[in-house]
Design a protein around this motif. Sequence first.
Motif, short mmCIF file in Angstrom:
data_model
loop_
_atom_site.label_atom_id
_atom_site.label_comp_id
_atom_site.label_asym_id
_atom_site.label_seq_id
_atom_site.Cartn_x
_atom_site.Cartn_y
_atom_site.Cartn_z
N SER A 167 23.07 19.69 25.79
CA SER A 167 23.76 20.12 24.58
C SER A 167 25.19 20.49 24.92
O SER A 167 25.47 20.98 26.02
CB SER A 167 23.03 21.33 23.98
N PRO A 168 26.14 20.26 24.01
CA PRO A 168 27.52 20.68 24.27
C PRO A 168 27.65 22.17 24.56
O PRO A 168 28.62 22.62 25.20
CB PRO A 168 28.25 20.31 22.97
N SER A 169 26.66 22.97 24.10
CA SER A 169 26.71 24.41 24.32
C SER A 169 26.32 24.83 25.73
O SER A 169 26.56 25.97 26.14
CB SER A 169 25.78 25.13 23.32
N LEU A 170 25.71 23.90 26.50
CA LEU A 170 25.28 24.23 27.85
C LEU A 170 26.43 24.00 28.82
O LEU A 170 26.97 22.89 28.90
CB LEU A 170 24.08 23.37 28.26
N PRO A 171 26.83 25.03 29.57
CA PRO A 171 27.96 24.86 30.52
C PRO A 171 27.65 23.81 31.57
O PRO A 171 26.53 23.71 32.06
CB PRO A 171 28.11 26.26 31.15
N VAL A 179 21.17 24.36 37.38
CA VAL A 179 21.26 24.22 35.94
C VAL A 179 19.85 24.29 35.35
O VAL A 179 18.92 23.69 35.90
CB VAL A 179 21.90 22.86 35.58
N PRO A 180 19.64 25.01 34.25
CA PRO A 180 18.32 24.99 33.62
C PRO A 180 17.99 23.57 33.16
O PRO A 180 18.85 22.86 32.65
CB PRO A 180 18.46 25.95 32.44
N ALA A 181 16.73 23.17 33.35
CA ALA A 181 16.34 21.79 33.05
C ALA A 181 15.03 21.75 32.28
O ALA A 181 14.16 22.60 32.46
CB ALA A 181 16.22 20.98 34.34
N VAL A 182 14.93 20.74 31.43
CA VAL A 182 13.70 20.45 30.70
C VAL A 182 13.13 19.18 31.32
O VAL A 182 13.83 18.17 31.44
CB VAL A 182 13.96 20.23 29.19
N VAL A 183 11.86 19.23 31.72
CA VAL A 183 11.26 18.09 32.41
C VAL A 183 9.98 17.67 31.70
O VAL A 183 9.35 18.45 31.00
CB VAL A 183 10.96 18.41 33.89
N ALA A 223 14.15 19.62 22.72
CA ALA A 223 14.43 20.88 23.42
C ALA A 223 15.85 20.89 23.99
O ALA A 223 16.54 21.92 23.97
CB ALA A 223 13.41 21.09 24.53
N VAL A 224 16.30 19.73 24.48
CA VAL A 224 17.66 19.63 25.00
C VAL A 224 18.67 19.81 23.86
O VAL A 224 19.71 20.47 24.02
CB VAL A 224 17.87 18.29 25.71
N ARG A 225 18.37 19.23 22.72
CA ARG A 225 19.23 19.43 21.56
C ARG A 225 19.43 20.91 21.25
O ARG A 225 20.51 21.35 20.84
CB ARG A 225 18.62 18.76 20.32
N ALA A 226 18.36 21.69 21.44
CA ALA A 226 18.40 23.12 21.12
C ALA A 226 19.14 23.94 22.16
O ALA A 226 19.34 25.14 21.97
CB ALA A 226 16.97 23.65 20.96
N THR A 239 21.04 7.76 22.61
CA THR A 239 22.28 7.13 22.12
C THR A 239 22.72 7.67 20.76
O THR A 239 23.91 8.00 20.57
CB THR A 239 22.12 5.60 22.08
N PRO A 240 21.81 7.77 19.75
CA PRO A 240 22.27 8.31 18.46
C PRO A 240 22.85 9.72 18.57
O PRO A 240 23.84 10.04 17.89
CB PRO A 240 20.98 8.31 17.62
N ASP A 241 22.26 10.57 19.44
CA ASP A 241 22.77 11.93 19.60
C ASP A 241 24.08 11.96 20.38
O ASP A 241 24.94 12.81 20.12
CB ASP A 241 21.72 12.80 20.31
#
Length: 298
Positions: A167-171, A179-183, A223-226, A239-241
Motif C-alpha cells: 500500500s502507498p501508506s506502508l513506508p 518489513v511487515p509481510a502478508v504471506v 490485506a495488502v490493500r489495507a 495490475t488494476p490496483d
Amino acid sequence: MDLLALADFNLVARHGGFGRAARETGRPKATLSRRVADLESGLNLRLFERGARALKLTEEGRALYERTAVLLTELDETAAAIASGGDTPRGSLRVSAPLLFSQAAMGKLAARFALRHREIRLEVTSEDRAVDMVEEGYDLVIRVNPDPDARLVGRIFMRDRLVMVASPSLPRPAGKSPVPAVVRGAGAGGQTASWELTGPSGKKRIAVQPVLHLSSLFMVRDAVRAGVGAARLPLSLVTPDLVAGKLVHWGDVDGPEIALWALYPSRRLLSTRVSTFMDFLKEAFPTGSPGELASFID
C-alpha cells in the motif's frame, strides 16, 4: 473384440462399480455384469478385482480402460456429428483449473464459451491438486508450471510473474529493519526472512517479517490493500490496483516465470470439444500477457 462389451466395461470402470453404473445409465446391472464377464472370457484376462464391498481395476483392466475410453468417446462424437449433418462440437467437456485462475477469470470465460457453444456441456472444477485426467474423467486440465508428463500434451496460453507490492501508506524499507509481510499459507510464527527482488538498479534483498498468513492470494491482495504489509503476488492480480494507485510496485520477485498450460491426454485423435476450448483460450489470451488476465479481474 465386441465393442458393446467394451463400452459396458468402460461404463463400469468409469463409475467404479456395476451398481453405480447401472443407476447412472439406466442399464440393467445383470446385463453389465454379463457383458464384462464375456469380455474377460474373450480376452482371457481378469479386468476387475471383485471384493466383498469394492470393485477395482486390475493392472490389465486399467491399461485397457486408459487406451479405449478416449477412442470410444471419439467414436460417439463422430457418429453424432455425422448424424447431425455437420461437425459442430457437442457433448460434455470436463475441465480442471487452479483456484486463482478460476477465481480471476473462469466464471466469465465459461459463460462466454457456453453462450457460443451451446451444444457443449462445460463443467469446470477448481482445485490446485494435480488430478489424474484418465482416472477422474477430465478432458482438459489447466496447470501452473506442471512437471513434465509424457502422457500429456498441450501448450502455454498465459505467462505471468511475481512482483512485490504494498500500500502507498506502508513506508518503503530503510536499512536492515524487516518489513511487515502478508504471506500465503501457514508459516512458522513471525520468523524474519528475506525476499530477493530485481529492478532497474539490479538485485537486492529485503528483510520481511510475516504478520499475517492467508490461504488465498485474493485474501492476501485485500490485506495488502489495507496496509497490513507487503506481499509477493502475480502481476495480473495486482495490475488494476497498480494502475489505480491503490498499490505500489517495489520490484519483481527473482525467480522463474509463472506459465499456465492447457493440457490433454496425448493421443492421435484430439476431441473436437478440447480443440474448440483450446482455440477459445487462444482467442481470449492472444499474447498471453499478464495484462490480458488482469482485464478479467474486478
